[in-house]
Design an enzyme around this catalytic site. Structure first.
Site, PDB file in Angstrom:
ATOM      1  N   ASN A 175       1.894 -19.483  17.164  1.00 40.68           N
ATOM      2  CA  ASN A 175       2.671 -19.865  17.372  1.00 40.68           C
ATOM      3  C   ASN A 175       3.569 -20.575  18.851  1.00 40.68           C
ATOM      4  OD1 ASN A 175       6.094 -20.178  17.043  1.00 40.68           O
ATOM      5  ND2 ASN A 175       5.865 -19.194  15.026  1.00 40.68           N
TER       6      ASN A 175
ATOM      7  N   ASP B  94       4.065  -8.159  16.576  1.00 43.40           N
ATOM      8  CA  ASP B  94       4.008  -8.373  15.485  1.00 43.40           C
ATOM      9  C   ASP B  94       5.370  -7.922  15.421  1.00 43.40           C
ATOM     10  OD1 ASP B  94       2.261  -9.800  13.472  1.00 43.40           O
ATOM     11  OD2 ASP B  94       2.651  -7.618  12.417  1.00 43.40           O
TER      12      ASP B  94
ATOM     13  N   TYR C  37      13.394 -14.011   5.953  1.00 49.78           N
ATOM     14  CA  TYR C  37      14.045 -12.989   4.593  1.00 49.78           C
ATOM     15  C   TYR C  37      15.122 -12.850   5.655  1.00 49.78           C
ATOM     16  CZ  TYR C  37      10.341 -11.373   3.341  1.00 49.78           C
ATOM     17  OH  TYR C  37       8.307 -10.935   2.424  1.00 49.78           O
ATOM     18  N   ASP C  38      15.936 -14.174   6.454  1.00 48.18           N
ATOM     19  CA  ASP C  38      17.192 -13.760   7.403  1.00 48.18           C
ATOM     20  C   ASP C  38      18.510 -13.741   6.194  1.00 48.18           C
ATOM     21  OD1 ASP C  38      16.696 -13.618   9.641  1.00 48.18           O
ATOM     22  OD2 ASP C  38      17.021 -15.528  10.356  1.00 48.18           O
TER      23      ASP C  38
HETATM   24  P1  IMP Z   1       5.963 -12.394  12.982  1.00 49.66           P
HETATM   25  O1  IMP Z   1       4.876 -11.278  13.142  1.00 49.66           O
HETATM   26  O2  IMP Z   1       7.253 -12.777  13.960  1.00 49.66           O
HETATM   27  O3  IMP Z   1       5.479 -13.697  12.707  1.00 49.66           O
HETATM   28  O4  IMP Z   1       6.529 -11.959  11.314  1.00 49.66           O
HETATM   29  C1  IMP Z   1       6.112 -11.906   9.804  1.00 49.66           C
HETATM   30  C2  IMP Z   1       7.406 -11.844   9.426  1.00 49.66           C
HETATM   31  O5  IMP Z   1       7.546 -10.902   9.206  1.00 49.66           O
HETATM   32  C3  IMP Z   1       7.461 -13.394   9.420  1.00 49.66           C
HETATM   33  O6  IMP Z   1       6.820 -14.306   8.973  1.00 49.66           O
HETATM   34  C4  IMP Z   1       9.274 -13.270   8.057  1.00 49.66           C
HETATM   35  O7  IMP Z   1       8.302 -13.676   7.086  1.00 49.66           O
HETATM   36  C5  IMP Z   1       9.126 -11.598   8.287  1.00 49.66           C
HETATM   37  N1  IMP Z   1      10.572 -12.113   9.999  1.00 49.66           N
HETATM   38  C6  IMP Z   1      10.263 -11.355  11.446  1.00 49.66           C
HETATM   39  N2  IMP Z   1      10.839 -11.441  12.002  1.00 49.66           N
HETATM   40  C7  IMP Z   1      12.392 -12.457  10.965  1.00 49.66           C
HETATM   41  C8  IMP Z   1      13.330 -12.211  11.097  1.00 49.66           C
HETATM   42  O8  IMP Z   1      13.894 -12.240  12.283  1.00 49.66           O
HETATM   43  N3  IMP Z   1      13.940 -12.750   9.986  1.00 49.66           N
HETATM   44  C9  IMP Z   1      13.534 -12.894   9.042  1.00 49.66           C
HETATM   45  N4  IMP Z   1      12.168 -12.697   9.208  1.00 49.66           N
HETATM   46  C10 IMP Z   1      11.012 -12.229   9.483  1.00 49.66           C
END
Ligand code: IMP
Length: 196
Positions: free
Chosen positions: A9, A68, A149-150
Site C-alpha cells: 500500500n 497487519d 469498518y469505520d
Molecule cells: P491492514 O492490515 O491495515 O491492511 O487492515 C486489514 C483490514 O482490517 C482492512 O482491510 C480493514 O477491513 C480492517 N481495518 C484495519 N484498520 C482499520 C481502520 O482503521 N478502520 C477500519 N477498518 C480497518
C-alpha cells in the site's frame, strides 16, 4: 540506514515517510524490486505481521518492518480478526459491514477493538509493537469518512463512529497510530546507535 516498509500500500509508505528520523531512508517494496504478494498464512494478526517482515528480510536482505491490522469482536469468537479485509469474500468494505451486522444480530455484547501489530526485523533482531483501539460495534452504520469498518465502530468514550470523525481526530486515538508511535521510538534508537 535504509529500512523497507513491507507493504503493498503506497499510501501507507507516503504517510510514514515524513515522520521518520532524519538520515533514515525508507524504501518501498517496489524500490527493492519486490512485486509479489507477501505471504499471509497466519491465524493471527501478529503472526501475519511477523511472516511478512521475516519474508522480506530473508528473501531481499534488507532490514524491514511490516504491519497487519484488523477488527476483533470477542462475542463472535474474535471475528473478523485475521479475515477483516476479506470477511465477506468480495473484498468490498460495504459487504464486510453487512456480514458483520448480520452476524451480530441479537448479540448484546458489542464490544470490539481494532488492533495493529508492527513487526521490526532488523539485522539479527525481531520485535513487535501492538496498538489497540477499544470501542463497540454500532447497530447501524454512520458517517462517510475513513475506510473499512469505520462506519460501525464507535471508540470508547466517544459518541461518534470513526467514520464520523475528522482524519486527525481518528489518528489521535487509532490503533495504527499507537503501534506506530512505539515503532518510531525504536527506529530512532537504531538510528542514534548507528551514528555513534
Ligand atoms: P491492514 O492490515 O491495515 O491492511 O487492515 C486489514 C483490514 O482490517 C482492512 O482491510 C480493514 O477491513 C480492517 N481495518 C484495519 N484498520 C482499520 C481502520 O482503521 N478502520 C477500519 N477498518 C480497518
Amino acid at each position: 540506514m535504509k529500512w523497507v516498509f513491507a507493504t503493498g500500500n503506497k499510501h501507507k509508505v507516503q504517510e510514514i515517510r515524513p515522520l521518520l528520523p532524519a538520515g533514515m531512508e525508507l524504501l518501498s517494496l517496489r524500490d527493492i524490486g519486490c512485486d509479489e504478494d507477501l505471504p499471509e498464512t497466519g491465524s493471527t494478526i501478529a503472526a501475519n505481521s511477523l511472516e511478512k517482515a521475516v519474508y522480506v528480510r530473508e528473501k531481499y536482505g534488507y532490514p524491514c518492518f511490516a504491519e497487519d491490522s484488523g477488527l476483533v469482536v470477542p462475542a463472535i469468537d474474535g471475528e473478523p480478526g485475521v479475515y477483516s479485509a476479506r470477511y465477506a469474500g468480495t473484498g468490498d468494505a460495504g459487504d464486510n459491514i453487512i456480514k458483520l451486522l448480520a452476524r451480530m444480530r441479537g448479540v448484546d455484547d458489542r464490544r470490539a477493538y481494532f488492533v495493529t501489530v508492527f513487526t521490526l526485523a532488523g539485522d539479527g533482531s525481531l520485535e513487535q509493537f501492538e496498538g489497540r483501539a477499544d470501542g463497540e460495534i454500532t447497530l447501524i452504520p454512520a458517517g462517510e469518512g475513513g475506510f473499512g469498518y469505520d462506519p460501525v465502530f464507535r471508540p470508547k468514550g466517544h459518541d461518534r463512529t470513526f467514520a464520523e470523525m475528522l482524519p486527525d481526530e481518528k489518528r489521535e486515538i487509532s490503533h495504527r497510530s499507537k503501534a506506530f508511535a512505539q515503532l518510531l521510538i525504536r527506529l530512532k534508537s537504531f538510528e542514534n546507535s548507528n551514528k555513534l
